[in-house]
Design an enzyme around this catalytic site. Structure first.
Site, PDB file in Angstrom:
ATOM      1  N   ASP A   1     -16.277   4.369  -6.302  1.00  0.00           N
ATOM      2  CA  ASP A   1     -14.714   4.354  -5.915  1.00  0.00           C
ATOM      3  C   ASP A   1     -14.238   5.638  -6.219  1.00  0.00           C
ATOM      4  OD1 ASP A   1     -14.961   1.662  -5.494  1.00  0.00           O
ATOM      5  OD2 ASP A   1     -14.225   0.823  -7.345  1.00  0.00           O
TER       6      ASP A   1
ATOM      7  N   ASP B   1     -12.836  -8.656   0.791  1.00  0.00           N
ATOM      8  CA  ASP B   1     -12.660  -8.988  -0.512  1.00  0.00           C
ATOM      9  C   ASP B   1     -11.945 -10.535  -0.549  1.00  0.00           C
ATOM     10  OD1 ASP B   1     -13.181  -6.547  -1.077  1.00  0.00           O
ATOM     11  OD2 ASP B   1     -11.098  -5.977  -1.242  1.00  0.00           O
TER      12      ASP B   1
END
Lengths: 203, 253
Positions: free
Chosen positions: B11, B130
């Protein structure tokens, strides 16, 4: 100098990065005379079969590529680049491939997840007359593939891979090497393959 | 046969790798190029780089990060985070990504999946989903988990396939950063409903979690914390998976 044919639809940054790591000079080209005269040429390709074939024709380089391959000069065809060697593909019915291999490219069966995305084993035919690489694991990203190995009388060698049955993951003859997988994304094994192709054989 | 894949995830915020819990409380975990090289050496099969930047300036820095990582990486690189259009995807591919993952923008405008697949091919079109459990359903979340959609993750995965996606990156919001294992019911539901390869993400803390994911239909597992913290290398994971009868790409050394 390695001339990479600008088929337009290909994402070739990783290929260029791989040649950079090998300190091999490359150039992206759509110039027929360079494709004809250069020592080494790469026919890359990802995306749609019809778009890639149309681009080759739009650039007017079909004959030059076919002639290079027929005369066995150092040419590397990757992924869709390998599929274009066939007569046609189930992906784009009616679109004429380069017609070097007398075969049609077909979609994987529905028994397996399509596209094939990931690492699989590539095993050269034990009867191959020469080899650019030893058996290893390569990265694939394809929904279509060549099923039948070319007849030995044609002089083409092949490697096989299993995905819902055996398919032809690579073919080669003289200094022409075609790979369904992506050597530029296949770690140290793929890097060695590229090095061998540039050198004309295993070093 | 195709090998199970182990995919470390970076990330990235403004050029640095960060890691949080349930998408929050980001902390620094290193430089993208160093971690990328490190993981490739350990036997990673692919790398995913997600842009979690909030500012426009940080987003622009992402292209540079992708270029730097690409130069040294000889395995596939998937990049995502904030991809809003075919043009955004094209820029990332041009910088050196092999696959681009789309998330919020694809939920807003599902035609983006078709457009990307037609332009760049299914093999480089990754739909990232997600989701979290809400009232017995797997509810899709967008904008880094901040917005709940009236969309079911299982239905959305099926639609993404119809629209030409090549792979699903399935992240459990409930499990992300919690180290309590992948969300197996969600994984099973999605892999049963869609014939694309699915990457399981969110919650891995050990090899047993990864084995479970593969047994529940995952084609690949994504993990961040367990690798960043240095408790385990990718190769450790692969060695352990081999003992469990799960075949991965072997490191040639």
């Amino acid at each position: 100098m390695i001339q990479i044919i600008n088929t337009g639809v290909a994402n070739i940054r990783s290929l260029q990065a791989a040649f950079d790591r090998l300190e091999a000079e490359w150039n992206l080209t759509d110039d027929a005379s360079l494709i004809e005269s250069s020592s080494h040429v790469v026919l890359p390709g990802v995306g749609a079969y019809s778009a890639a074939v149309e681009q080759v024709d739009a650039l007017g380089v079909r004959e030059v590529i076919v002639e290079r391959i027929r005369s066995g000069r150092p040419t590397l065809c990757i992924c869709l680049g390998m599929q274009m060697l066939g007569q046609s593909s189930g992906e784009s019915p009616g679109v004429q491939g380069l017609g070097i291999l007398p075969c049609e490219i077909k979609r994987f069966s529905n028994d397996v997840k399509v596209p094939q995305l990931g690492w699989n084993t590539v095993t050269p035919d034990p009867n191959a007359t020469h080899k650019f690489y030893e058996a290893g694991e390569a990265y694939f990203a394809n929904s279509f593939r060549l099923v039948e190995p070319p007849d030995a009388s044609t002089g083409w060698n092949f490697a096989a891979t299993d995905y819902g049955g055996s398919f032809v993951s690579s073919v080669w003859k003289d200094q022409v090497l075609a790979c369904q997988f992506h050597p530029e994304l296949s770690g140290p094994w793929g890097q060695q393959l590229l090095k061998n192709w540039i050198a004309g054989g295993p070093s | 046969m195709l090998k199970a894949r182990i995919i470390p995830c970076l990330d990235v915020n403004d050029g640095r790798v960060v890691k949080g819990v349930k998408f929050q409380n980001l902390r620094d975990a290193g430089s993208p190029e160093e971690l990328a090289a490190h993981y490739e050496e350990q036997g990673a099969d692919e790398l995913v780089v997600l842009d979690v930047s909030a500012t426009r300036q940080a987003r622009l820095a992402m292209l540079e990060t992708v270029e730097i990582v690409r130069k040294q990486l000889s395995i596939p690189l998937t990049v995502g985070g904030g991809v809003g259009s075919v043009e955004d995807a094209g820029r990332l591919l041009n910088a050196g990504a092999d696959k681009v993952s789309i998330n919020s923008a694809a939920v807003r405008n599902p035609d983006l999946v078709n457009e990307m697949a037609q332009r760049f091919g299914a093999q480089c079109t990754v739909v990232a989903i997600d989701a979290k459990m809400t009232d017995g359903q797997f509810q899709v979340l967008t904008r880094s988990g901040t917005e709940a959609e009236t969309l079911d993750a299982v239905a959305w995965a099926g639609e993404a396939q119809q629209r030409g996606a090549g792979e699903i990156l399935l992240t459990s919001f409930d499990r992300d950063g919690t180290r309590s294992g992948y969300d197996l019911p969600m994984l099973t539901a999605v892999t049963n409903a869609c014939s694309l390869p699915v990457i399981a993400s969110g919650g891995a803390n050990n090899v047993a979690h990864m084995v479970e994911a593969f047994e529940h239909g995952a084609h690949a597992v994504l993990a961040a914390s367990i690798f960043h913290d240095g408790n385990m290398t990718v190769n450790d994971v692969k060695r352990e998976l081999a003992h469990q009868g799960i075949s991965t790409r072997t490191l040639v050394s």
